[in-house]
Design a protein around this motif. Structure first.
Motif, PDB file in Angstrom:
ATOM      1  N   PRO A  90     -16.901  24.854  14.556  1.00 15.34           N
ATOM      2  CA  PRO A  90     -16.986  23.413  14.838  1.00 15.34           C
ATOM      3  C   PRO A  90     -17.839  22.651  13.827  1.00 15.34           C
ATOM      4  N   LEU A  93     -16.252  23.070   9.804  1.00 14.14           N
ATOM      5  CA  LEU A  93     -15.003  22.402   9.443  1.00 14.14           C
ATOM      6  C   LEU A  93     -15.190  20.937   9.057  1.00 14.14           C
ATOM      7  N   HIS A  94     -16.332  20.339   9.355  1.00 13.40           N
ATOM      8  CA  HIS A  94     -16.594  18.971   8.896  1.00 13.40           C
ATOM      9  C   HIS A  94     -16.591  18.918   7.371  1.00 13.40           C
ATOM     10  N   THR A  96     -15.148  21.175   5.441  1.00 10.47           N
ATOM     11  CA  THR A  96     -13.793  21.549   5.027  1.00 10.47           C
ATOM     12  C   THR A  96     -12.873  20.335   4.982  1.00 10.47           C
ATOM     13  N   ILE A  97     -12.953  19.475   5.996  1.00 11.40           N
ATOM     14  CA  ILE A  97     -12.103  18.279   6.023  1.00 11.40           C
ATOM     15  C   ILE A  97     -12.427  17.356   4.854  1.00 11.40           C
ATOM     16  N   LEU A 132      -4.523  23.818   8.857  1.00  7.31           N
ATOM     17  CA  LEU A 132      -5.236  23.166   7.757  1.00  7.31           C
ATOM     18  C   LEU A 132      -4.358  22.967   6.527  1.00  7.31           C
ATOM     19  N   ARG A 247     -13.262  12.937  12.905  1.00  6.91           N
ATOM     20  CA  ARG A 247     -13.131  14.294  12.364  1.00  6.91           C
ATOM     21  C   ARG A 247     -13.339  15.322  13.470  1.00  6.91           C
ATOM     22  N   GLN A 248     -14.302  15.058  14.345  1.00  7.18           N
ATOM     23  CA  GLN A 248     -14.585  15.989  15.436  1.00  7.18           C
ATOM     24  C   GLN A 248     -13.375  16.123  16.364  1.00  7.18           C
ATOM     25  N   LYS A 250     -10.261  15.852  15.529  1.00  9.00           N
ATOM     26  CA  LYS A 250      -9.278  16.692  14.833  1.00  9.00           C
ATOM     27  C   LYS A 250      -9.717  18.157  14.854  1.00  9.00           C
ATOM     28  N   ILE A 251     -11.010  18.387  14.660  1.00  9.26           N
ATOM     29  CA  ILE A 251     -11.532  19.758  14.682  1.00  9.26           C
ATOM     30  C   ILE A 251     -11.322  20.384  16.057  1.00  9.26           C
ATOM     31  N   ASP A 252     -11.564  19.622  17.109  1.00 13.71           N
ATOM     32  CA  ASP A 252     -11.362  20.130  18.475  1.00 13.71           C
ATOM     33  C   ASP A 252      -9.901  20.520  18.704  1.00 13.71           C
ATOM     34  N   LEU A 255      -9.254  23.797  16.779  1.00 13.84           N
ATOM     35  CA  LEU A 255      -9.885  24.946  17.421  1.00 13.84           C
ATOM     36  C   LEU A 255      -9.179  25.332  18.720  1.00 13.84           C
TER      37      LEU A 255
END
Length: 668
Positions: A90, A93-94, A96-97, A132, A247-248, A250-252, A255
């Motif tokens: 979590p 990946l911030h 990474t984006i 990704l 971004r969070q 999208k990460i959620d 995941l």
């Protein structure tokens, strides 16, 4: 092909660099170990790997993060290799984006999958790759598992560029991106989407770059208009926070598809140990116990016996062999004296402490590589916060135990300018390895039964003095808010011997190199001053120029217990390098018989004066290399001069209190 290696701190990035390139770079457990880019060749001897500082975001908070932004804006690379911690996706990946938004081809190294498994996290690397849109390779950096596959994937030529619109930020912000693209009209050499998003997040480096194409007030108007719209439409507190939340989201989503929580993980060994070593009550006593054991090994159990053996070799067979060789080649008395009384006595007197230096560095490396040193910073944060700093500032100070120069440079990792400057000013108070030979000499002469305890007291005194001064400075000349302390706590690991030895050698080789160069030259110079005087050459030591120079300062040191010209001369050379104090003393006190320097010191110092001398050495002016580093890092003659003057004042004051207070109490 040039490949940039990026990742959050403690993702195993630098360890992976070593496996992929066969090169060794210093490995630690906190952000900022690699404060500048390091370049190595892949084992194919063709492609380059550029190791950049560990960062959480491309929007820099500290100087080392600024290195990465500057690199992205001004230097070319073909591909990015992003290392992420499988157990901390979590957060990882911030970054990474943001790398995806930059638009260059990316390969992801999914590290620490074994740690993730222990924590009950099941991963699907193939699904993560699909979501990704980039290759994902599982690796275990510490053992090297998967590194060959990662190398092959990373060095394979790929002409396709990464899809940089993985996250949809809403119509208001997307419209702002398009508006900036229209303003630039192909002028910029980078992804305009990445430039726009970094501008909106507040990246000052990117803003400075864009100002070469667009007026500053136009950029400000664009950012302000978007921020007003977002506040009106979504109630967003700030543009940066809004971007983070998108971004969070999208990460959620990623995941939820790529990561499956397994059975509830059992409490790990790391967690069980941390309940003890980071305990509010036990944390600091445990740290001091480790330090005491380290000094016992360095000065009592292992270090002194090895130093005695080396001293016996240098003063016996080596000096005897050199003397015989000089006699055989018909060397003059002058050359005999220069080589034996100057070079061998000066350089040899420093080299005898090499075993103790390396033992100390070995155990410091052991604490670092095992993961314990990050816990020390966490424990110290509670104290540091009360004096105007945070736990992260303690890391440069711990590095300063080895050498003050890299300790000061490590202050680049501290976000706020006020705390960074404060850390730079206080790090020279940490007892570096160059002071260690002085301690070893004096504790061996005066404190045989309590060597480790006396040395530990000096290290603790340095830290306490720094904390007290931090409180004073942060309340007066360096006022400002204390930043929030965030640090990664890596899992405890058994250090690999090869990495441990290389880390020890990397720290200790500078000491040996200095002995062979600077101390060599200094010994010749000091011997020359002791050999000549107003009345000519080969004069008595008390009639030499060295005695005359030392005698000028002797009255100044009388109130603190060592008002002799010999002490004054030794302290002067200590400005150039603290080890030079030992080489100077070996030349000054040199006698042709078997008497040792430690035995001779009893004629010039009392135990109380000896401790006062060590306190003064601990705190008085930084060495020349440290002073130059302070100036380089602060860019200020004023603060550099202040660092010298305040250190001398504090050293003199504390040495005065030790000596005069001891005399008052009836100590000798």
């Amino acid at each position: 092909m040039d490949i940039a290696l990026l990742g959050n701190p403690n993702t195993g990035k630098t360890s992976l660099f070593n496996h992929l390139t066969g090169s060794y770079e210093y490995v630690g457990n906190w952000s900022g170990v690699t404060v500048e880019k390091k370049v190595g060749l892949f084992k194919n001897n063709k492609d380059k790997l550029i190791d950049l500082p560990g960062i959480y975001t491309l929007n820099p908070l500290s100087k080392d993060e600024g290195v990465v932004s500057q690199f992205f804006l001004t230097e070319y690379f073909d591909k990015a290799l992003n290392i992420i911690d499988a157990s901390q996706l979590p957060r990882n990946l911030h970054l990474t984006i943001q790398l995806l938004e930059y638009g260059k081809p990316i390969v992801i190294g999914l590290n620490m999958i074994d740690v993730a498994k222990q924590r009950g996290i099941k991963l699907n690397p193939q699904k993560l790759s699909e979501l990704l849109g980039v290759p994902v390779v599982s690796v275990i950096a510490r053992s090297g598992k998967g590194c060959d596959s990662l190398t092959k994937t990373a060095t394979t030529n790929s002409a396709s560029r990464t899809k940089n619109n993985l996250v949809y930020y809403g119509k208001e912000l997307e419209a702002g991106v398009l508006k900036l693209e229209e303003m630039l009209k192909g002028k910029a050499a980078h992804s305009t989407r990445w430039l726009a998003l970094q501008l909106f997040e507040g990246n000052q480096y990117v803003k400075n770059y864009l100002q070469t194409f667009i007026d500053n007030h136009i950029l400000d108007e664009l950012v302000q208009s978007i921020e007003i719209n977002l506040k009106h439409q979504h109630g967003a507190k700030s543009l940066e926070q809004y971007i983070h939340e998108k971004r969070q989201e999208k990460i959620d989503t990623i995941l939820s598809e790529a990561v499956v929580k397994g059975d509830q993980a059992k409490t790990t060994l790391t967690e069980r140990i941390d309940t003890i070593v980071t305990n509010k009550v036990l944390g600091i006593p445990i740290f001091l116990t480790f330090m005491y054991l380290m000094f016992m090994l360095t000065f009592d159990w292992v270090g002194f016996p090895l130093s005695d053996l080396l001293d016996g070799f240098i003063s016996g067979p080596l000096a005897g062999g050199i003397a015989a060789l000089l006699t055989a080649v018909g060397a003059t008395e002058f050359i005999h004296s220069l080589v034996l009384d100057g070079i061998v006595a000066g350089v040899g007197g420093v080299l005898v402490f090499v075993p103790q230096i390396f033992i100390l560095f070995f155990f410091i490396s052991l604490l670092e590589d095992s993961g314990y040193m990050a816990r020390v910073a966490l424990v110290m944060d509670r104290i540091m916060e009360t004096v105007g700093l945070n736990g992260k500032a303690f890391i440069p100070m711990v590095i300063g135990f080895g050498c003050n120069v890299p300790g000061i440079m490590a202050a680049r990792t501290i976000e706020t300018p006020k705390e960074r400057l404060l850390t730079i000013l206080l790090t020279p108070l940490m007892s570096c390895s160059a002071r260690l030979p002085v301690y070893a000499l004096f504790v061996g002469a005066f404190f045989v039964q309590n060597k480790a305890f006396v040395v530990l007291s000096l290290y603790v005194l340095g830290v306490l003095t720094a904390l007290i001064l931090a409180k004073i400075f942060s309340s007066t000349i360096l006022k400002g808010e204390t930043s929030l302390f965030v640090i990664e706590l890596p899992p405890y690991r058994i250090p690999q011997f090869q990495a441990l030895w290389k880390s020890t050698w990397d720290k200790g080789k500078g000491f040996v190199k200095k002995a062979g160069t600077f101390i060599f030259a200094g010994s010749v110079f000091i011997w020359t001053l002791s050999y000549i005087g107003p009345n000519g050459f080969n004069v008595a030591m008390d009639d030499s120029y060295l005695a005359a120079v030392g005698g000028l300062f002797a009255p100044l040191f009388e109130p603190i217990g060592f008002g002799t010209w010999q002490a004054g001369a030794s302290l002067l050379t200590g400005f150039f390098a603290k080890e030079a104090i030992i080489s100077t003393m070996n030349i000054i006190y040199f006698v042709p018989d078997e008497a040792s320097l430690q035995g001779l010191l009893a004629e010039y110092f009392t135990p109380l004066a000896a401790y006062s001398f060590m306190v003064f050495i601990l705190l008085y002016i930084p060495c020349l290399a440290t002073t130059a580093t302070i100036y380089k890092e602060t860019g200020s003659k004023k603060w550099t001069a202040f660092s010298i003057l305040y250190a001398f004042f504090i050293a003199y004051t504390l040495a005065f209190l030790v000596f005069q207070g001891g005399k008052f109490l009836g100590l000798s």
